[in-house]
Design a protein around this motif. Structure first.
Motif, PDB file in Angstrom:
ATOM      1  N   ASP A 246       0.817  -1.210   0.000  1.00 30.66           N
ATOM      2  CA  ASP A 246       0.000   0.000   0.000  1.00 30.66           C
ATOM      3  C   ASP A 246       0.850   1.258   0.000  1.00 30.66           C
ATOM      4  N   ALA A 247       2.065   1.168   0.524  1.00 34.93           N
ATOM      5  CA  ALA A 247       2.908   2.355   0.668  1.00 34.93           C
ATOM      6  C   ALA A 247       3.828   2.577  -0.526  1.00 34.93           C
ATOM      7  N   VAL A 248       3.730   1.752  -1.565  1.00 34.10           N
ATOM      8  CA  VAL A 248       4.630   1.890  -2.705  1.00 34.10           C
ATOM      9  C   VAL A 248       3.809   2.116  -3.973  1.00 34.10           C
ATOM     10  N   LYS A 249       4.462   2.703  -4.933  1.00 31.86           N
ATOM     11  CA  LYS A 249       3.860   2.927  -6.239  1.00 31.86           C
ATOM     12  C   LYS A 249       4.557   2.029  -7.249  1.00 31.86           C
ATOM     13  N   LEU A 250       3.761   1.315  -8.043  1.00 33.34           N
ATOM     14  CA  LEU A 250       4.305   0.354  -8.986  1.00 33.34           C
ATOM     15  C   LEU A 250       4.502   1.016 -10.347  1.00 33.34           C
ATOM     16  N   ASP A 251       5.577   0.630 -11.005  1.00 36.60           N
ATOM     17  CA  ASP A 251       5.926   1.159 -12.325  1.00 36.60           C
ATOM     18  C   ASP A 251       5.759   0.038 -13.346  1.00 36.60           C
ATOM     19  N   PHE A 252       4.742   0.146 -14.203  1.00 30.70           N
ATOM     20  CA  PHE A 252       4.458  -0.882 -15.200  1.00 30.70           C
ATOM     21  C   PHE A 252       5.074  -0.565 -16.561  1.00 30.70           C
ATOM     22  N   GLY A 253       5.948   0.430 -16.603  1.00 31.80           N
ATOM     23  CA  GLY A 253       6.456   0.879 -17.897  1.00 31.80           C
ATOM     24  C   GLY A 253       7.165  -0.192 -18.700  1.00 31.80           C
ATOM     25  N   GLU A 254       7.882  -1.098 -18.033  1.00 34.33           N
ATOM     26  CA  GLU A 254       8.640  -2.103 -18.771  1.00 34.33           C
ATOM     27  C   GLU A 254       7.729  -3.072 -19.518  1.00 34.33           C
ATOM     28  N   LEU A 255       6.474  -3.196 -19.096  1.00 30.05           N
ATOM     29  CA  LEU A 255       5.555  -4.108 -19.769  1.00 30.05           C
ATOM     30  C   LEU A 255       5.117  -3.572 -21.127  1.00 30.05           C
ATOM     31  N   ALA A 256       5.426  -2.328 -21.409  1.00 31.69           N
ATOM     32  CA  ALA A 256       5.079  -1.776 -22.720  1.00 31.69           C
ATOM     33  C   ALA A 256       5.998  -2.282 -23.815  1.00 31.69           C
ATOM     34  N   HIS A 257       7.122  -2.883 -23.435  1.00 31.95           N
ATOM     35  CA  HIS A 257       8.117  -3.294 -24.425  1.00 31.95           C
ATOM     36  C   HIS A 257       8.090  -4.816 -24.592  1.00 31.95           C
ATOM     37  N   PRO A 258       7.883  -5.285 -25.805  1.00 31.10           N
ATOM     38  CA  PRO A 258       8.089  -6.714 -26.052  1.00 31.10           C
ATOM     39  C   PRO A 258       9.570  -7.056 -25.888  1.00 31.10           C
ATOM     40  N   VAL A 259       9.869  -8.340 -25.852  1.00 36.89           N
ATOM     41  CA  VAL A 259      11.268  -8.759 -25.740  1.00 36.89           C
ATOM     42  C   VAL A 259      11.771  -9.167 -27.106  1.00 36.89           C
ATOM     43  N   LEU A 260      13.076  -9.139 -27.240  1.00 36.49           N
ATOM     44  CA  LEU A 260      13.710  -9.594 -28.478  1.00 36.49           C
ATOM     45  C   LEU A 260      14.006 -11.086 -28.345  1.00 36.49           C
ATOM     46  N   ALA A 261      13.269 -11.888 -29.084  1.00 36.31           N
ATOM     47  CA  ALA A 261      13.454 -13.338 -29.022  1.00 36.31           C
ATOM     48  C   ALA A 261      14.763 -13.708 -29.719  1.00 36.31           C
ATOM     49  N   PRO A 262      15.574 -14.560 -29.106  1.00 39.78           N
ATOM     50  CA  PRO A 262      16.835 -14.961 -29.746  1.00 39.78           C
ATOM     51  C   PRO A 262      16.595 -15.897 -30.928  1.00 39.78           C
ATOM     52  N   ALA A 263      17.613 -16.041 -31.750  1.00 40.58           N
ATOM     53  CA  ALA A 263      17.537 -16.998 -32.851  1.00 40.58           C
ATOM     54  C   ALA A 263      17.387 -18.407 -32.285  1.00 40.58           C
ATOM     55  N   PRO A 264      16.755 -19.313 -33.038  1.00 35.91           N
ATOM     56  CA  PRO A 264      16.525 -20.669 -32.507  1.00 35.91           C
ATOM     57  C   PRO A 264      17.792 -21.361 -32.030  1.00 35.91           C
ATOM     58  N   ALA A 265      18.878 -21.250 -32.789  1.00 37.76           N
ATOM     59  CA  ALA A 265      20.113 -21.918 -32.362  1.00 37.76           C
ATOM     60  C   ALA A 265      20.654 -21.296 -31.083  1.00 37.76           C
ATOM     61  N   ASP A 266      20.592 -19.968 -30.990  1.00 39.67           N
ATOM     62  CA  ASP A 266      21.072 -19.299 -29.772  1.00 39.67           C
ATOM     63  C   ASP A 266      20.186 -19.645 -28.572  1.00 39.67           C
ATOM     64  N   ALA A 267      18.889 -19.752 -28.807  1.00 42.12           N
ATOM     65  CA  ALA A 267      17.982 -20.086 -27.719  1.00 42.12           C
ATOM     66  C   ALA A 267      18.237 -21.501 -27.201  1.00 42.12           C
TER      67      ALA A 267
END
Length: 459
Positions: A246-267
């Protein structure tokens, strides 16, 4: 004799003493209720781990750091790791010698001297066939497995924090959109009631809109429950009471960015190299190999060498010799060796099965993320179209070309698309989290940013 007793006493004085540490459930509960994200000890921990000060707005990364400080599951895993290190020290310890004080008394003694035989005897065991190195290798492999399990626990806690964080995000924004939807649905019902009284519409039109309002109110009520549940899950994942959020404020900004999926071999390479459960399984296999090596070494008996002093009827005698040696005539530990070989084969099969499951999980999560990101992009286009239709309705209403009911219907349609878009973004982030879990490695964010606040307020 006196020196022998003094030597034994000196050895015993170096022993550790037991100190009880009772637990008081009431006091534990009080300590838990006092936990806070503003705790000075937490501030020091976060600054040391991240190099950043305690944040004003908490994102998922900083909350995961707080979980590393508070979550009891990580404390349990760390305690298990310390126990494994203790086992490693035990495995490397050399066997202790044995000190004995045999005593014999001669009942029919007639000659001179004392009628008893006594004196200290020291027996020193010597392990053969490399048993101690094999035992150390076994304990080291087991400690490595526990350490990998600790890393896996840390990643699991991070995943739980981020999942609960996303749930709070979805419930919070959905609540705002659902509140606007209820407001617009209520306005539409009021307009239709006036038109029904004027005879401009029929009762079925009003009932249909009343059902829309009832559904919107029900969804908003369910959303409040979902928000409370998500906050409880987030607090549990961090290891703090719900009131601490209750005493903190949450920052959801990072959820606006998709992630960069690695190449299949790298993954695939990253999954094989970074998955803690796979590395723990490999450590278990090495432990199985060390256990087999130890069982093979047990075929060879250990020996004991001894030295002693005896006082025998006035005579002082010193003895040296080789203690008893077990002859492997009937049992050469073939049963233990067979069990260890079977266990090693089982552990090898477990590693192979786990790696196959990991690779299949990776392929599935890659497909899911790719499709969910495409779905989120389609939902964004649909929301943009609904936004243009709403703007057109507002412009037409301002010039008298549309009435208030048409404006309400356009706004309700936009709210439905906004909620669908929000759910699509949440599904995309869930898929991204599943992809990260498949390789147990954070993925870099994409530079593209999505709109996380589709406005639904009334003009």
């Amino acid at each position: 004799m006196r020196c022998s007793w003094i030597f034994a006493f000196c050895l015993l004085t170096g022993c550790a003493a037991y100190q009880p540490k009772p637990l008081d459930p009431a006091r534990l509960a009080q300590r838990f209720d006092q936990r806070s994200l503003a705790d000075p000890a937490l501030r020091v921990y976060i600054e040391r781990e991240s190099g950043r000060p305690l944040p004003v707005q908490w994102d998922a990364h900083m909350l995961a750091l707080a979980a590393g400080f508070y979550n009891p599951a990580l404390a349990i895993a760390q305690a298990q790791q310390q126990a494994a290190q203790g086992s490693l020290e035990t495995a490397g310890a050399r066997p202790n010698p044995t000190l004995a004080f045999p005593f014999e008394y001669e009942l029919n003694h007639h000659d001179g001297g004392h009628p008893y035989t006594t004196g200290p005897a020291l027996s020193w065991p010597i392990e053969t066939a490399g048993k101690r190195p094999a035992r150390i290798a076994l304990a080291q492999a087991q400690a490595d497995a526990v350490r990998m399990n600790t890393l896996g626990t840390a990643w699991k806690i991070r995943s739980q924090v981020r999942a609960a964080f996303r749930a709070v995000f979805v419930a919070t924004l959905s609540g705002e959109l659902l509140a606007a939807r209820v407001d617009w649905a209520r306005r539409s019902v009021e307009l239709l009631q006036h038109r029904l009284q004027a005879g401009a519409v029929g009762a079925p039109d009003l009932r249909r809109q009343q059902l829309v309002l009832a559904q919107a109110e029900s969804e908003r009520s369910s959303n409040r429950i979902a928000l409370a549940s998500a906050r409880a899950q987030l607090a549990t994942a961090i290891g703090v009471p719900v009131a601490a959020l209750d005493a903190v404020k949450l920052d959801f900004g990072e959820l606006a960015h998709p992630v960069l999926a690695p190449a299949p071999a790298d993954a695939r390479r990253a999954a094989i190299e970074h998955r803690a459960d796979l590395r723990a399984a490999l450590a278990d296999y090495e432990a199985g190999q060390a256990a087999l090596r130890l069982e093979i070494a047990k075929q060879y008996p250990d020996v004991q060498i001894g030295a002693g002093y005896t006082y025998d009827v006035g005579a002082n005698k010193i003895s040296f010799g080789l203690g008893g040696v077990t002859l492997p005539l009937f049992d050469r530990n073939q049963g233990g060796i067979a069990q260890a070989e079977a266990k090693r084969s089982e552990l090898a099969a477990r590693v192979e099965a786990l790696q196959e499951a990991v690779l299949n999980e990776l392929d599935n999560s890659s497909v899911r993320y790719r499709e969910s990101r495409a779905a989120a992009e389609r939902a964004a286009l649909q929301l943009a179209t609904a936004g243009r239709q709403r703007d057109a309705a507002q412009a037409s209403f301002a010039t008298g070309g549309a009435d208030r009911l048409e404006l309400s219907q356009a706004q309700l349609d936009y709210e439905s698309h906004a909620i669908a878009y929000l759910n699509a973004v949440a599904a995309m982030q869930d898929a991204a989290a599943q992809l990260e879990d498949a390789i147990q490695q954070p993925l870099p964010p994409d530079a593209v940013a999505l709109n996380l606040t589709p406005s639904g307020s009334a003009p």
